[in-house]
Design a protein around this motif. Structure first.
Motif, PDB file in Angstrom:
ATOM      1  N   ASP A 159       0.824  -1.201   0.000  1.00  0.00           N
ATOM      2  CA  ASP A 159       0.000   0.000   0.000  1.00  0.00           C
ATOM      3  C   ASP A 159       0.861   1.256   0.000  1.00  0.00           C
ATOM      4  OD1 ASP A 159      -2.910   0.967   0.287  1.00  0.00           O
ATOM      5  OD2 ASP A 159      -1.855   2.107   1.848  1.00  0.00           O
ATOM      6  N   ARG A 216      -4.925  -0.681  -7.689  1.00  0.00           N
ATOM      7  CA  ARG A 216      -6.184  -0.044  -8.078  1.00  0.00           C
ATOM      8  C   ARG A 216      -6.539   1.113  -7.139  1.00  0.00           C
ATOM      9  NH1 ARG A 216      -5.259  -1.572 -12.614  1.00  0.00           N
ATOM     10  NH2 ARG A 216      -5.759  -3.683 -13.261  1.00  0.00           N
ATOM     11  N   LYS A 217      -6.319   0.907  -5.849  1.00  0.00           N
ATOM     12  CA  LYS A 217      -6.627   1.940  -4.863  1.00  0.00           C
ATOM     13  C   LYS A 217      -5.878   3.236  -5.159  1.00  0.00           C
ATOM     14  CE  LYS A 217      -5.937   2.951   0.071  1.00  0.00           C
ATOM     15  NZ  LYS A 217      -5.426   2.390   1.365  1.00  0.00           N
ATOM     16  N   HIS A 218      -4.628   3.107  -5.588  1.00  0.00           N
ATOM     17  CA  HIS A 218      -3.787   4.290  -5.794  1.00  0.00           C
ATOM     18  C   HIS A 218      -3.662   4.678  -7.264  1.00  0.00           C
ATOM     19  CE1 HIS A 218      -2.534   4.630  -1.603  1.00  0.00           C
ATOM     20  NE2 HIS A 218      -2.461   3.311  -1.579  1.00  0.00           N
TER      21      HIS A 218
END
Length: 266
Positions: free
Chosen positions: A171, A218-220
């Motif tokens: 992350d 995908r989150k970032h």
């Protein structure tokens, strides 16, 4: 201050085949080249793929072959990417001075390493990359001033996740500005997580790590890619990834010859 990246750039350059296809969501195909030959690079570049990863980590590729291969590949309208042997500043600078359209950096374990890679791959004020080579602009088909103005937002920086520590810190790695693409090295990742068995690819711990990596990308807002063994696996990967590299030149040569000789001797 926010800067344009490969994801947000408005620069248009038809020579940057890999970047253009990534931005258009067209699932570009790549492969690895480990044999040091201009002719080998040309032959592979004429197969219809979009990017060739010149493997300076595991391949038999020195500086001379690296430069010559980048020139040959880019001249044929395919994007040359260099997988460097490590994250050192001078190695990154040397690779980008060939005119490569991107770099792939193996075995990144934490955000600090990712930040250092980004800094080394970008000119000031975003980074600390030095300028002095006439070759990068040739590989991009533009002038040196144009290259200096556009490289920070058009060179694709790929980070490889291949270790347990990299998965644990994924992350934070994906949150680093300037990291454009997260590329999974499945063989080393499986070895790190499971030990050398060899892995089947369906072990729960391995699959959970893959899920975690893709979710963080995908989150970032990062592109995600991986290596696969064949076209069928590449087709299946379209569901989850933005790009794949289908095996490499050494395997491809053996994969054709071995079964053909078996047939011939049957």
């Amino acid at each position: 201050m926010a800067y344009p990246t490969a994801h947000t750039t408005k620069v248009e350059n038809h020579r940057l085949r890999l970047l253009n296809k990534l931005k258009a969501g067209e699932f570009p195909l790549m492969t690895f080249v480990a044999i040091p030959s201009v002719r080998q690079a040309q032959i592979v570049a004429l197969t219809g793929l979009d990017g060739i990863i010149i493997d300076c980590e595991h391949g038999h590729i020195g500086d001379d072959s690296m430069h010559n291969s980048v020139a040959a590949i880019s001249a044929l309208g395919v994007s040359p990417i260099i997988r460097i042997r490590g994250p050192a500043h001078d190695i990154i600078k040397r690779a980008l001075d060939t005119g490569a359209h991107g770099i792939m950096v193996p075995q990144i374990n934490n955000a600090e390493e990712a930040k250092q890679i980004v800094a080394s791959s970008k000119f000031p004020p975003q980074g600390v990359r030095g300028q002095g080579s006439a070759f990068p602009s040739i590989g991009h088909g533009i002038t040196t001033p144009q290259y200096m103005q556009s490289a920070n937002e058009t060179v694709v920086t790929m980070i490889q996740i291949e270790t347990r520590e990299g998965v644990e810190n994924i992350d934070a790695i994906c949150a680093v500005p300037g990291v454009d693409l997260i590329f999974i090295g499945p063989n080393d990742l499986a070895q790190s997580l499971l030990g050398y068995v060899p892995a089947r690819g369906d072990e729960p711990e391995f699959l959970a790590a893959i899920d975690k990596i893709i979710a963080a990308a995908r989150k970032h807002g990062k592109w995600a890619g991986r290596m696969v063994n064949d076209g069928a696996a590449a087709k299946e990967a379209r569901k989850r990834y933005d790009t794949v590299a289908i095996t490499g030149d050494t395997k491809a040569i053996q994969n054709w010859y071995i079964p053909e000789f078996k047939i011939a001797r049957s």
